[in-house]
Design a protein around this motif. Structure first.
Motif, short mmCIF file in Angstrom:
data_model
loop_
_atom_site.label_atom_id
_atom_site.label_comp_id
_atom_site.label_asym_id
_atom_site.label_seq_id
_atom_site.Cartn_x
_atom_site.Cartn_y
_atom_site.Cartn_z
N TYR A 108 0.85 -1.20 0.00
CA TYR A 108 0.00 0.00 0.00
C TYR A 108 0.88 1.25 0.00
CZ TYR A 108 -3.85 -3.17 0.89
OH TYR A 108 -4.78 -4.18 0.77
N LEU A 109 1.69 1.35 -1.02
CA LEU A 109 2.70 2.42 -1.06
C LEU A 109 2.11 3.82 -1.21
CD1 LEU A 109 2.46 2.50 -4.33
CD2 LEU A 109 4.38 0.93 -4.27
N TYR A 110 0.87 3.90 -1.70
CA TYR A 110 0.24 5.21 -1.83
C TYR A 110 -0.15 5.79 -0.47
CZ TYR A 110 -4.04 2.43 -1.34
OH TYR A 110 -5.01 1.57 -0.88
N ARG A 111 -0.25 4.93 0.54
CA ARG A 111 -0.54 5.42 1.89
C ARG A 111 0.69 6.07 2.52
NH1 ARG A 111 -3.40 -0.04 4.42
NH2 ARG A 111 -5.35 0.01 3.20
N SER A 112 1.83 5.49 2.26
CA SER A 112 3.06 5.93 2.93
C SER A 112 3.88 6.92 2.11
CB SER A 112 3.94 4.71 3.27
OG SER A 112 4.23 3.96 2.09
N HIS A 113 3.70 6.94 0.77
CA HIS A 113 4.52 7.80 -0.08
C HIS A 113 3.68 8.66 -1.03
CE1 HIS A 113 7.40 4.85 1.36
NE2 HIS A 113 8.39 5.58 0.88
N PRO A 114 2.64 9.34 -0.52
CA PRO A 114 1.78 10.11 -1.43
C PRO A 114 2.48 11.29 -2.10
CG PRO A 114 1.23 10.59 0.86
CD PRO A 114 2.18 9.44 0.88
N LYS A 115 3.38 11.97 -1.38
CA LYS A 115 4.05 13.14 -1.95
C LYS A 115 4.98 12.74 -3.10
CE LYS A 115 4.00 15.95 2.28
NZ LYS A 115 3.07 16.98 1.76
N GLU A 116 5.75 11.67 -2.88
CA GLU A 116 6.68 11.22 -3.93
C GLU A 116 5.92 10.76 -5.17
OE1 GLU A 116 8.64 9.76 -0.02
OE2 GLU A 116 6.66 10.41 -0.72
N ILE A 117 4.82 10.05 -4.95
CA ILE A 117 4.02 9.55 -6.07
C ILE A 117 3.41 10.70 -6.85
CG2 ILE A 117 1.93 8.24 -6.68
CD1 ILE A 117 2.63 6.36 -4.34
N SER A 118 2.82 11.67 -6.15
CA SER A 118 2.19 12.81 -6.80
C SER A 118 3.21 13.61 -7.62
CB SER A 118 1.53 13.72 -5.76
OG SER A 118 1.01 14.88 -6.37
N LYS A 119 4.38 13.84 -7.03
CA LYS A 119 5.43 14.61 -7.73
C LYS A 119 5.86 13.90 -9.00
CE LYS A 119 8.83 17.64 -8.18
NZ LYS A 119 9.63 17.04 -9.28
N LYS A 120 6.05 12.61 -8.94
CA LYS A 120 6.49 11.86 -10.12
C LYS A 120 5.39 11.82 -11.19
CE LYS A 120 9.01 9.47 -12.77
NZ LYS A 120 10.17 10.10 -13.43
N ILE A 121 4.14 11.73 -10.77
CA ILE A 121 3.03 11.74 -11.74
C ILE A 121 3.01 13.07 -12.49
CG2 ILE A 121 0.51 11.78 -11.98
CD1 ILE A 121 0.39 9.75 -9.67
N ARG A 122 3.22 14.16 -11.79
CA ARG A 122 3.23 15.48 -12.45
C ARG A 122 4.38 15.57 -13.46
NH1 ARG A 122 2.78 17.17 -7.14
NH2 ARG A 122 4.64 18.48 -7.23
N ASP A 123 5.54 15.07 -13.06
CA ASP A 123 6.68 15.07 -13.98
C ASP A 123 6.40 14.19 -15.20
OD1 ASP A 123 8.01 16.68 -12.18
OD2 ASP A 123 9.21 15.06 -11.30
N PHE A 124 5.82 13.04 -14.95
CA PHE A 124 5.55 12.07 -16.02
C PHE A 124 4.53 12.62 -17.02
CE2 PHE A 124 3.28 8.28 -17.65
CZ PHE A 124 4.36 7.55 -18.16
N THR A 125 3.43 13.16 -16.51
CA THR A 125 2.41 13.70 -17.41
C THR A 125 2.90 14.95 -18.12
OG1 THR A 125 1.38 14.90 -15.54
CG2 THR A 125 0.46 12.74 -16.11
N GLY A 126 3.79 15.70 -17.46
CA GLY A 126 4.40 16.87 -18.11
C GLY A 126 5.28 16.47 -19.27
#
Length: 330
Positions: free
Chosen positions: A306-324
């Motif tokens: 359940y990595l989205y529970r413990s690492h939400p900031k890292e995941i969100s930042k990478k998603i923004r970079d990826f979609t950008g």
């Protein structure tokens, strides 16, 4: 020479006495067990009734296949992210809250609570990948959501593999949160196995199991009110019939998924736990899924499933970079 009759009588009397004591012990044990079951059942009924009064509705219902499916929508971003939960997630909209909070400043977020999850109805319809995918799509169509990034945790990654092939003009990218891989199949579960589980649930022992277990949200970024609501819905939805039927269909769903692959032109981003506790094929099999992708990437996290529970900031930042990056390349 025959044994004296008096001795036989003494042996017989002693045997009867032992059997009588043994019978009393057995009856006492049986009564104690039945009393224990009655207490567990009663406590569960009373607690469930009390919890229903404290349950706070969230999201909105949409009509799907004649039933009500709950969806949760937040954020005003131009791009839409649709989130699908892993197997058994009791309340997806609440469970993903830390990640949702990080995403909504940049995206419109839609959390789907499939039948049997969260505040959605249950269904008797077979939990095949085809049915689940059809129901999710119908919910999104009802909301007029027709272009989106599909994000899936665990088993929903398997369903998403079918989904992105069926609706390639709707899904702009796929993001897997430690998503399931068809080649790493779950064990086959026969429907007969679910019958004792239903008894276990109906008698109230699921509540006792949760009481004795560890708090899955301890130390994580959830406020007390959210944790209370999560725990109410965990006790409400644990081992419900729809989810048990999904478990029965899981093996065949994995087998069907082995014939599918992500479209090469679909951007795919995987967030994967770096050290899987069971198999050493977790990383290699995810790598195989994106080896033909024009824009495929895998991010390893020092986290549990359940990595989205413990690492939400890292995941969100990478998603923004990826979609950008996708926007720049397109």
């Amino acid at each position: 020479m025959t044994q004296p009759v008096g001795k036989e009588v003494r042996y017989s009397t002693k045997t009867k006495r032992v059997l009588h004591i043994l019978l009393k012990v057995i009856v006492t044990v049986v009564i104690a067990i039945l009393l224990f079951i009655a207490i567990v059942y009663t406590v569960n009924k009373i607690s469930s009734h009390s919890e229903q009064k404290r349950l706070e509705p969230y999201g909105q219902h949409v009509s799907v296949d004649g039933k009500q499916m709950n969806v949760f929508i937040q954020g005003q971003g131009v791009e839409t992210v649709v989130i699908l939960p892993g197997y058994g997630t009791a309340a997806p909209a609440l469970d993903f809250k830390p990640l949702i909070s990080e995403l909504i400043p940049y995206y419109k977020v839609v959390v789907i609570e499939p039948f049997g999850y969260g505040l959605s109805d249950q269904t008797q319809k077979e939990r095949s990948t085809a049915n689940i995918v059809s129901e999710i799509h119908e919910a999104l169509q009802s909301l007029h959501v027709d272009r989106y990034i599909l994000m899936a945790h665990s088993i929903s990654g398997l369903y998403s593999l079918d989904y992105v092939n069926q609706y390639p003009n709707e899904v702009s990218a796929f993001i897997g949160l430690d998503s399931s891989v068809p080649s790493l199949s779950e064990q086959k579960v026969d429907s007969s196995v679910t019958k004792p589980i239903k008894w276990f649930r109906n008698l109230g022992f699921a509540r006792l199991q949760l009481k004795l277990g560890a708090d899955p949200y301890d130390g994580l970024p959830y406020d007390e009110q959210t944790k209370e609501q999560l725990n109410i819905l965990i006790r409400k939805n644990m081992y419900n019939t729809t989810q048990l039927n999904e478990a029965v269909s899981m093996y065949s769903n994995f087998k069907a998924g082995e014939r599918l692959a992500f479209p090469p032109n679909l951007p795919v981003l995987f967030f994967v736990q770096a050290n899987h506790p069971v198999t050493d094929q977790w990383l290699p099999e995810h790598e195989k899924q994106i080896e033909d992708s024009v824009h495929g990437e895998m991010v390893l996290l020092d986290a549990g499933h359940y990595l989205y529970r413990s690492h939400p900031k890292e995941i969100s930042k990478k998603i923004r970079d990826f979609t950008g990056d996708i926007k720049i390349k397109n």
